[in-house]
Design a protein around this motif. Structure first.
Motif, PDB file in Angstrom:
ATOM      1  N   ILE A 147     -58.739 -32.351 -62.531  1.00  0.00           N
ATOM      2  CA  ILE A 147     -57.478 -32.237 -61.835  1.00  0.00           C
ATOM      3  C   ILE A 147     -56.494 -32.080 -62.822  1.00  0.00           C
ATOM      4  CG2 ILE A 147     -55.406 -33.181 -60.514  1.00  0.00           C
ATOM      5  CD1 ILE A 147     -57.368 -34.750 -58.936  1.00  0.00           C
ATOM      6  N   VAL A 148     -55.976 -30.685 -63.178  1.00  0.00           N
ATOM      7  CA  VAL A 148     -55.185 -30.458 -64.557  1.00  0.00           C
ATOM      8  C   VAL A 148     -53.993 -31.436 -64.557  1.00  0.00           C
ATOM      9  CG1 VAL A 148     -53.998 -28.675 -66.056  1.00  0.00           C
ATOM     10  CG2 VAL A 148     -56.273 -28.291 -64.838  1.00  0.00           C
ATOM     11  N   VAL A 149     -53.477 -31.839 -65.634  1.00  0.00           N
ATOM     12  CA  VAL A 149     -52.292 -32.820 -65.599  1.00  0.00           C
ATOM     13  C   VAL A 149     -51.513 -32.199 -67.172  1.00  0.00           C
ATOM     14  CG1 VAL A 149     -53.699 -34.658 -66.643  1.00  0.00           C
ATOM     15  CG2 VAL A 149     -51.362 -35.080 -65.586  1.00  0.00           C
ATOM     16  N   GLY A 150     -50.371 -32.231 -66.797  1.00  0.00           N
ATOM     17  CA  GLY A 150     -49.383 -32.033 -67.977  1.00  0.00           C
ATOM     18  C   GLY A 150     -48.639 -32.940 -68.451  1.00  0.00           C
ATOM     19  N   ILE A 178     -48.376 -30.081 -73.266  1.00  0.00           N
ATOM     20  CA  ILE A 178     -49.726 -29.703 -73.282  1.00  0.00           C
ATOM     21  C   ILE A 178     -50.259 -30.009 -71.948  1.00  0.00           C
ATOM     22  CG2 ILE A 178     -50.045 -30.553 -75.533  1.00  0.00           C
ATOM     23  CD1 ILE A 178     -51.816 -32.926 -74.531  1.00  0.00           C
ATOM     24  N   ALA A 179     -51.397 -29.576 -71.589  1.00  0.00           N
ATOM     25  CA  ALA A 179     -52.207 -29.850 -70.299  1.00  0.00           C
ATOM     26  C   ALA A 179     -53.580 -30.184 -70.437  1.00  0.00           C
ATOM     27  CB  ALA A 179     -51.819 -28.747 -69.000  1.00  0.00           C
ATOM     28  N   ILE A 180     -54.220 -30.790 -69.642  1.00  0.00           N
ATOM     29  CA  ILE A 180     -55.429 -31.333 -70.105  1.00  0.00           C
ATOM     30  C   ILE A 180     -56.372 -31.525 -68.849  1.00  0.00           C
ATOM     31  CG2 ILE A 180     -54.815 -32.378 -72.169  1.00  0.00           C
ATOM     32  CD1 ILE A 180     -55.654 -35.261 -70.869  1.00  0.00           C
ATOM     33  N   MET A 181     -57.638 -31.416 -68.953  1.00  0.00           N
ATOM     34  CA  MET A 181     -58.540 -32.016 -67.949  1.00  0.00           C
ATOM     35  C   MET A 181     -59.142 -33.346 -68.336  1.00  0.00           C
ATOM     36  SD  MET A 181     -60.530 -28.393 -66.548  1.00  0.00           S
ATOM     37  CE  MET A 181     -61.453 -27.798 -68.062  1.00  0.00           C
TER      38      MET A 181
END
Length: 231
Positions: A147-150, A178-181
């Motif tokens: 679930i990608v989160v920014g 930024i956005a990360i997994m």
């Protein structure tokens, strides 16, 4: 550093209040509502479905298409309705940020449409939109690796801080969304605007990733709450 208090009373590493709800729209395949500080964002997901625009389809994979839109009443000065250059750019980078998490190869010749409507804006809408869109994609039942989160960090009054408010975004010296997994820490979005030393840049990245992990827990809680109430 840790004693630095910002104009809204937050510490340097403190997020604004966050509320996330999954499954808020009946007619969409998946949906989410998010409040992040003064931001209010609604996301609807449709698909996977065959697109009537044949040229957009790919024979060996699915396609994600995002539309980020700010309502005319979302900002202090009424915004002109319709797409503009900024909205088009954020639509593209949102799709780019979400794509690595989606198993699009399972849906050849199919389209997933993500509609992000910013009802109220108060700084950091691109990260908030990505965060809400991920929840809506899960709600739509689309297989995802994560679930990608920014989240954003930046520089205000020569201090590196987490989650810039609208005032800090406009008056600050730098902004790094930024956005990360979260499971792997893979970065799917990284932008930088402003002046930072190499040390400040690394500090901002670390702070933004910490913020992402905190928001990630709230994403999972929202989804668990939705599905636990349905049983």
């Amino acid at each position: 550093m840790s004693e630095f208090i910002r104009k809204d009373g937050r510490k340097y590493d403190e997020l604004r209040p966050i509320k996330i709800e999954a499954g808020v729209l009946e007619r969409a395949d998946g949906s989410a509502y998010l409040e992040f500080g003064g931001n209010k964002i609604l996301v609807a997901v449709y698909g996977p479905r065959e697109s009537y625009i044949r040229r957009l389809l790919k024979p060996n994979t699915g396609v994600i298409r995002c539309r980020y839109n700010m309502a005319p009443f979302s900002v202090d000065d009424r915004k002109r309705p319709g797409p503009d250059r900024r909205s088009s750019e954020i639509s593209k980078i949102t799709a780019d940020a979400l794509r690595p998490a989606l198993m699009l190869e399972n849906y050849p010749r199919s389209m997933i449409d993500v509609y992000i409507e910013v009802i109220e804006a108060e700084g950091g809408t691109r990260c908030a939109g990505i965060t809400a869109a991920s929840v809506a994609l899960v709600d739509a039942g689309i297989p995802m690796k994560d679930i990608v989160v920014g989240c954003a960090a930046g520089k205000v009054d020569d201090e590196v801080v987490l989650d810039l408010s609208e005032y800090e975004d406009k008056e600050g010296q730098a902004d790094i969304p930024i956005a990360i997994m979260p499971r792997t820490g893979e970065i799917t979005l990284l932008q930088s605007d402003g002046d930072l030393t190499e040390e400040e840049f690394q500090k901002a990245i670390d702070l933004a990733m910490e913020g992402c992990l905190k928001v990630s827990e709230l994403q999972k809680e929202a989804l668990m709450k939705k599905y636990s109430t349905e049983q």
